[in-house]
Design an enzyme around this catalytic site. Structure first.
Site, mmCIF file in Angstrom:
data_model
loop_
_atom_site.group_PDB
_atom_site.id
_atom_site.type_symbol
_atom_site.label_atom_id
_atom_site.label_comp_id
_atom_site.label_asym_id
_atom_site.label_seq_id
_atom_site.Cartn_x
_atom_site.Cartn_y
_atom_site.Cartn_z
ATOM 1 N N HIS B 145 0.845 -1.202 0.000
ATOM 2 C CA HIS B 145 0.000 0.000 0.000
ATOM 3 C C HIS B 145 0.883 1.256 0.000
ATOM 4 O O HIS B 145 0.656 2.187 -0.780
ATOM 5 C CB HIS B 145 -0.915 -0.030 1.237
ATOM 6 C CG HIS B 145 -1.705 1.221 1.448
ATOM 7 N ND1 HIS B 145 -3.028 1.345 1.065
ATOM 8 C CD2 HIS B 145 -1.382 2.404 1.998
ATOM 9 C CE1 HIS B 145 -3.461 2.546 1.377
ATOM 10 N NE2 HIS B 145 -2.474 3.218 1.947
ATOM 11 N N GLU B 146 1.882 1.263 0.844
ATOM 12 C CA GLU B 146 2.773 2.435 0.933
ATOM 13 C C GLU B 146 3.565 2.614 -0.364
ATOM 14 O O GLU B 146 3.742 3.728 -0.846
ATOM 15 C CB GLU B 146 3.736 2.301 2.117
ATOM 16 C CG GLU B 146 3.064 2.248 3.484
ATOM 17 C CD GLU B 146 2.076 3.379 3.705
ATOM 18 O OE1 GLU B 146 2.238 4.437 3.091
ATOM 19 O OE2 GLU B 146 1.125 3.195 4.478
ATOM 20 N N GLU B 225 -6.303 6.878 -1.359
ATOM 21 C CA GLU B 225 -6.205 5.706 -0.473
ATOM 22 C C GLU B 225 -6.756 4.471 -1.182
ATOM 23 O O GLU B 225 -6.174 3.396 -1.126
ATOM 24 C CB GLU B 225 -6.966 5.946 0.829
ATOM 25 C CG GLU B 225 -6.315 6.961 1.752
ATOM 26 C CD GLU B 225 -4.887 6.599 2.111
ATOM 27 O OE1 GLU B 225 -4.588 5.402 2.310
ATOM 28 O OE2 GLU B 225 -4.058 7.514 2.172
#
Lengths: 184, 463
Positions: B145-146, B225
């Protein structure tokens, strides 16, 4: 006069557009080459890890000679394999030899508790993952590249400059596809 | 992948454009109110100049500043090998130009964030609490995700947007001060009806512009996100990993309630905003979508992980809303199957070990000494402890401290230290005089190794 200027502008715009498309294809193609090189890097990494693994296991389970021997032989074969097909077959064999070694290791609790062995195990797990992810990234890149190649009007430009679709990385033998599943 | 970034960049430009227009209009109105209709253009230019100056300041400040604010410390591979490996795996899977630097934050609340305007100078930070609680697949999901944020150039975009938001807020604030201080004078000069109208519009604009900009900023942040979640599923081929990690992180944050300590400025950067973790619904001011929805979308993806599958799951959960992934990306990405979970029988133990590694790394940073007692207890000795030895709290064994050990070693000539000369700098195995096999790894830096069986010190010399 005005007609000439309009013509020049049109030619320049079309030229810039073609150059942009060509450069885009070159960029994708280079990305593809990098992705392929990454697979080799990770396979090399696995080859480098095996001698240490064999040494460590020998210290605790020296009498498992055949299993260890198999791993060493499979590694030698994989290192010297030439060509994509031979290489992928040799790597498959190496994976299954490693898998068998790991089954043997289960019977040695002392070895399993060894700090160095644990560190090596993590490195091996990660290397297997990396090989998988490198192949995955290669296939992703091929997919992007091929889709781009097929779409209009890129296909015209690609035809002009001789770009052609690339093949996906696939393990051909169905039996081989099942074997390399190493569980640590 | 590149298509996704490009679609993303297009939408980003639109939002930046909207915010920029807000900024310029506000500047113009302020100019008109302050010095008459002709000065409007100068007001607009002034507003742009303010934004540029702030942008340059923000972009040169860099990642180090963020990491310092978060009290994060950069690690090397031997400090947390598994974390390092997972980051490297995800770098390969994403095809990122270079591997991000890895940082650890000493905080028991599980969380993670990324910083860096481009792939080459990017950083990923995780807390010790995260390492302690997640298994390998979950950790992989979080890191993916990062890295998705870095790959999608979210950090750069959010920096630009945040600076613009800041400029608008400053400008509006400036305007109200100006009005407050200069109001009396202007009232005396007696402006006409037109002037009063413009003044009214300007006041309204100064009220609404920061609000409007903020809403845009938060909407943008939420979309990003989702996109990073989709990237994570694509990279790991295993959406369930991230889903379960999100549940664990959010569960822990909610349970901790108000006790946790958070730097407010960093809160929106984390994988789950710690300040909004307990919020039941997503408001206009939320920086992140609700964790519950994120998890539901990830779980609804089923056995497929392509962008198109994320989009389908998203529409299903969000009742027809668009996920924000570009149409071209959706078309070009064909079915990609998910993988099996990594078998990790003692996942919990491993996670605890990883957490301990990280904690010990932080302790060593402040010069604590860590002694591993054979009974399993790890004893932390603070620097400058004025004692010969410490006692294990569980088994009562006495461990002499290095200072004392050095003195004792000289006296006890009965057990001379053994020597081993290294052949290279890779892994090497040799036998102690008592027969115990020992290994030194590439990460080995110390001068002596203690034999695990006879506890003799063996001097290791370089090749």
């Amino acid at each position: 006069m005005i007609g000439l200027i309009v013509l020049i502008v049109v030619v320049v715009v079309i030229g810039a557009w073609l150059i942009g498309m060509y450069n885009g294809l070159v960029r994708l193609k280079n990305q593809l080459k990098n992705a392929w090189a990454q697979i080799d890097v990770q396979l090399k990494r696995r080859h480098d890890l095996i001698p240490n693994l064999v040494e460590t296991v020998k210290g605790y389970a020296g009498h498992e000679k055949t299993t260890l021997q198999n791993v060493v032989e499979a590694r030698t074969k994989a290192v010297s394999a030439q060509g994509v097909e031979a290489q992928s077959q040799a790597e498959g064999e190496l994976s299954s030899a490693l898998g068998r070694l790991m089954v043997v290791v289960e019977q040695y609790p002392d070895l399993k508790a060894n700090q160095n062995f644990l560190a090596l195990q993590e490195e091996l797990t990660s290397t297997e993952n990396r090989i998988g992810f490198a192949r995955q990234h290669y296939n992703d890149s091929v997919m992007t590249y091929n889709t781009r190649l097929e779409s209009f009007p890129v296909n015209v430009v690609a035809g002009m400059f001789g770009f052609s679709a690339e093949a996906f990385f696939e393990i051909e033998d169905a039996a081989q596809r099942e074997v390399p599943k190493v569980q640590f | 992948m590149w298509e996704a970034i490009r679609d993303n960049a297009r939408r980003s430009r639109l939002l930046i454009g909207l915010m920029g227009a807000t900024l310029v209009v506000l500047g113009y109105l302020i100019g008109v109110v302050a010095a008459g209709p002709d000065a409007g253009i100068f007001g607009a230019l002034g507003a742009l100049a303010l934004w540029l100056v702030m942008l340059v300041a923000a972009l040169t400040g860099g990642e180090q500043l963020v990491m310092m604010t978060a009290r994060a410390r950069q690690i090397r591979k031997e400090d947390a090998p598994q974390l390092w490996n997972v980051v490297e795996e995800m770098t390969i899977a994403s095809g990122l130009g270079g591997m991000p630097k890895i940082y650890i934050v000493d905080n028991d609340m599980p969380n993670a964030f990324a910083a860096g305007r481009k792939a080459e100078s990017s950083c990923v930070a995780v807390t010790t609490g995260l390492l302690r609680r997640l298994n390998r697949d979950e950790l992989q999901g979080v890191i993916a995700h990062e890295i998705g944020h870095i790959k999608n150039l979210d950090v750069r975009f959010m920096t630009i947007a945040a600076v613009m938001l800041g400029s608008i807020v400053i400008l509006a604030d400036l305007f109200f001060r100006m009005l407050w201080l200069g109001g009396g004078r202007r009232r005396g000069s007696g402006g006409g009806g037109g002037h009063a109208l413009i003044l009214l519009v300007a006041i309204l604009a100064a009220f609404l512009a920061p609000l409007f900009a903020q809403l845009l900023y938060f909407a943008c942040s939420r979309k990003r996100e989702y996109l990073a979640d989709a990237s994570a599923a694509r990279f790991t081929r295993y959406p369930a990993g991230l889903a379960s990690a999100l549940e664990k992180i959010s569960g822990q944050l909610v349970r901790a309630g108000k006790k946790r300590e958070v730097q407010r400025a960093l809160a929106p950067m984390y994988i789950i905003n710690p300040l909004q973790a307990a919020a039941k619904s997503v408001g206009l001011f939320s920086t992140h979508p609700s964790t519950e929805q994120r998890v539901r979308v990830l779980r609804a993806m089923g056995g497929n992980v392509s962008w198109a599958d994320y989009d389908r799951a998203f529409r299903q959960v969000m009742k027809g809303q668009a996920s924000g992934i570009g149409a071209r990306t959706l078309r070009s990405d064909k079915g990609v199957a998910a993988r099996e979970p990594t078998s990790e029988p003692d996942a919990r133990q491993k996670a605890v070990a990883r957490g301990r590694e990280a904690a010990e790394f932080l302790d060593r940073m402040i010069e604590f000494l860590i002694i591993a007692c054979p009974c399993g207890v790890r004893i932390k000795v603070p620097p400058g402890l004025d004692r010969e030895a410490v006692q294990c709290t569980r088994c009562g064994r006495s461990h002499s401290l290095p200072r004392a050990e050095a003195a004792a070693g000289a006296a006890a000539a009965g057990a001379p230290p053994l020597h081993y000369r290294r052949r290279g700098d890779g892994w090497e195995t040799f036998k102690c005089a008592c027969g115990q096999p020992l290994q030194v790894g590439p990460a080995f830096r110390g001068g002596t190794l203690t034999c695990k069986k006879c506890r003799r010190a063996i001097e290791i010399a370089g090749p």
